[in-house]
Design a protein around this motif. Sequence first.
Motif, short mmCIF file in Angstrom:
data_model
loop_
_atom_site.label_atom_id
_atom_site.label_comp_id
_atom_site.label_asym_id
_atom_site.label_seq_id
_atom_site.Cartn_x
_atom_site.Cartn_y
_atom_site.Cartn_z
N LEU A 236 0.83 -1.20 0.00
CA LEU A 236 0.00 0.00 0.00
C LEU A 236 0.87 1.26 0.00
N ILE A 237 1.93 1.25 0.82
CA ILE A 237 2.83 2.40 0.87
C ILE A 237 3.49 2.63 -0.49
N ASN A 238 3.90 1.54 -1.14
CA ASN A 238 4.51 1.65 -2.47
C ASN A 238 3.52 2.24 -3.49
N ASP A 239 2.26 1.80 -3.39
CA ASP A 239 1.23 2.34 -4.29
C ASP A 239 1.03 3.83 -4.05
N LEU A 240 0.98 4.23 -2.79
CA LEU A 240 0.80 5.64 -2.46
C LEU A 240 1.97 6.48 -2.98
N LEU A 241 3.17 5.95 -2.87
CA LEU A 241 4.34 6.66 -3.39
C LEU A 241 4.29 6.76 -4.90
N ASP A 242 3.81 5.70 -5.55
CA ASP A 242 3.65 5.74 -7.01
C ASP A 242 2.66 6.82 -7.42
N VAL A 243 1.56 6.92 -6.67
CA VAL A 243 0.54 7.93 -6.97
C VAL A 243 1.11 9.34 -6.82
N THR A 244 1.87 9.57 -5.76
CA THR A 244 2.44 10.91 -5.56
C THR A 244 3.44 11.25 -6.67
N ARG A 245 4.20 10.26 -7.12
CA ARG A 245 5.15 10.51 -8.24
C ARG A 245 4.39 10.83 -9.52
N ILE A 246 3.28 10.13 -9.74
CA ILE A 246 2.46 10.39 -10.93
C ILE A 246 1.95 11.82 -10.89
N GLU A 247 1.43 12.24 -9.74
CA GLU A 247 0.85 13.58 -9.61
C GLU A 247 1.91 14.67 -9.66
N GLU A 248 3.14 14.31 -9.33
CA GLU A 248 4.23 15.28 -9.43
C GLU A 248 4.85 15.30 -10.83
N GLY A 249 4.42 14.35 -11.68
CA GLY A 249 4.87 14.35 -13.07
C GLY A 249 6.25 13.78 -13.30
N GLY A 250 6.75 12.96 -12.38
CA GLY A 250 8.08 12.38 -12.57
C GLY A 250 8.09 10.90 -12.33
N TYR A 251 7.33 10.16 -13.16
CA TYR A 251 7.13 8.74 -12.85
C TYR A 251 7.95 7.79 -13.71
N LEU A 252 8.32 8.17 -14.93
CA LEU A 252 9.09 7.29 -15.80
C LEU A 252 10.58 7.62 -15.68
N PHE A 253 11.37 6.61 -15.30
CA PHE A 253 12.77 6.87 -14.98
C PHE A 253 13.75 6.32 -16.01
N LYS A 254 13.54 5.08 -16.48
CA LYS A 254 14.54 4.42 -17.30
C LYS A 254 13.94 3.84 -18.58
N PRO A 255 13.59 4.68 -19.54
CA PRO A 255 13.04 4.14 -20.80
C PRO A 255 14.14 3.53 -21.66
N ILE A 256 13.91 2.29 -22.09
CA ILE A 256 14.87 1.60 -22.96
C ILE A 256 14.09 0.78 -24.00
N LEU A 257 14.75 0.39 -25.07
CA LEU A 257 14.12 -0.51 -26.03
C LEU A 257 14.05 -1.90 -25.43
N ALA A 258 12.84 -2.46 -25.38
CA ALA A 258 12.66 -3.75 -24.71
C ALA A 258 11.74 -4.67 -25.51
N ASP A 259 11.89 -5.96 -25.26
CA ASP A 259 11.05 -6.98 -25.90
C ASP A 259 9.82 -7.19 -25.03
N ILE A 260 8.67 -6.68 -25.45
CA ILE A 260 7.46 -6.73 -24.64
C ILE A 260 6.97 -8.17 -24.45
N GLN A 261 7.21 -9.03 -25.43
CA GLN A 261 6.77 -10.42 -25.33
C GLN A 261 7.50 -11.13 -24.19
N ASN A 262 8.80 -10.88 -24.08
CA ASN A 262 9.58 -11.49 -22.99
C ASN A 262 9.12 -10.96 -21.62
#
Length: 412
Positions: A236-262
């Motif tokens: 629950l605490i992790n979810d709440l922290l995720d929500v606050t990061r979303i609302e602060e606009g800084g949620y995506l940290f490490k975008p890379i090219l990835a294989d979605i199927q894997n």
Amino acid sequence: MNSQKDFFQSEEIHPVKSSSAKSETGAEQFNGLKEKREERIALLNILEDIEESREKIEEEKNKTLAIIYNFTDGLFIFDKENNLFLINPQAEAFFNIKSKDVTNKTISNLSGFPTLKPLIHLLSSQQPNVKTIKKIFRKEMKLRKNLILEVSAIPIKKEEKNLGTLIILHNITREKKIERIKTEFVSLAAHQLRTPLSAIKWTLKMLLDEDLGKINEEQREFVEKTYESNERMISLINDLLDVTRIEEGGYLFKPILADIQNIIQLIINSYKEQIQERKIKFEFKKPKTKAPKVKVDVEKIKLVISNLLDNAISYTKPGGSVLVSLKYDKKKIEISIKDTGVGIIKDQQERVFSKFFRGANVIRMETDGSGLGLFITKNIIEAHGGKIWFESEENKGTTFCFTLPIKRNIIK
């Protein structure tokens, strides 16, 4: 007008006295004068009705203008030719402009006014052709440091005929300030709780591993239950922290090219034991050819798939089925997770992606959950430039679908 009526009413009509040879002509003259008098009276009545209608229309117009000019929201009204027809005092105050300077100008011409540039930019970002506004939308706009407006554009139509456009500007500065304070409090509280909960977790783990000495079965049962409760609190605490990061606009940290199927396969593997325990028929439908890589924050996409898959498994009764499908075209990859579970009650479906929402039928099942998973999931997908939607029928199942664009530079 009354004098005209008096004139008509006071007009004397005298029958013509004549010999028998002229009696017929006199009668005709009398009837003609009578008809004219009746026509004049009828015309007078029509004029009176028109005047009364005009006064009523003028009264209604004045009432409407009074409402517009005293409205607490700012208003821009454009006519069907997209010229600014009317602006109320609140809108003048928001943009520090005068009505006489901006009326009768088109949307594109208004960009010449510096204070109106943010509004014109917002309108142009929502409409490919800024000269016309054809669809309803609602967006936030920060006009200056202490003024945030919610901008709504509404086409005015009657029987499919375009009559113009209404732009509504609602001041949400106070609401955003309260929201920010609330987010900061949640973030602070969550961070403060995280440390002691982690300490409790590792202490309980040491007891379960008997690092501090042997424990009997009864003691183990109590410690395991405490450990599980602590894990739910950490989640629950992790979810709440995720929500606050979303609302602060800084949620995506490490975008890379990835294989979605894997990535999907890894998440499925982690749920194999749970799937077997619940005796659920499970299938992963893959494309015939390997899907292209997409640029994503891998940990966040794992969270999306995990949230959707966990819901599908948890809310599907033993003997039911879950189908995960992956397909793609030149522009996007699409993932769907279909279950035969309890479904979502129809009148609650519009709240599915809201914070802390849990369906009434799900709560009755006494399953764990914070009601934040789908809110977080939606924000992650949209941050990647994708879309998410669902179809559901109570007691028949739910299908969640989301897309990810096939681009190499979707995340800045």
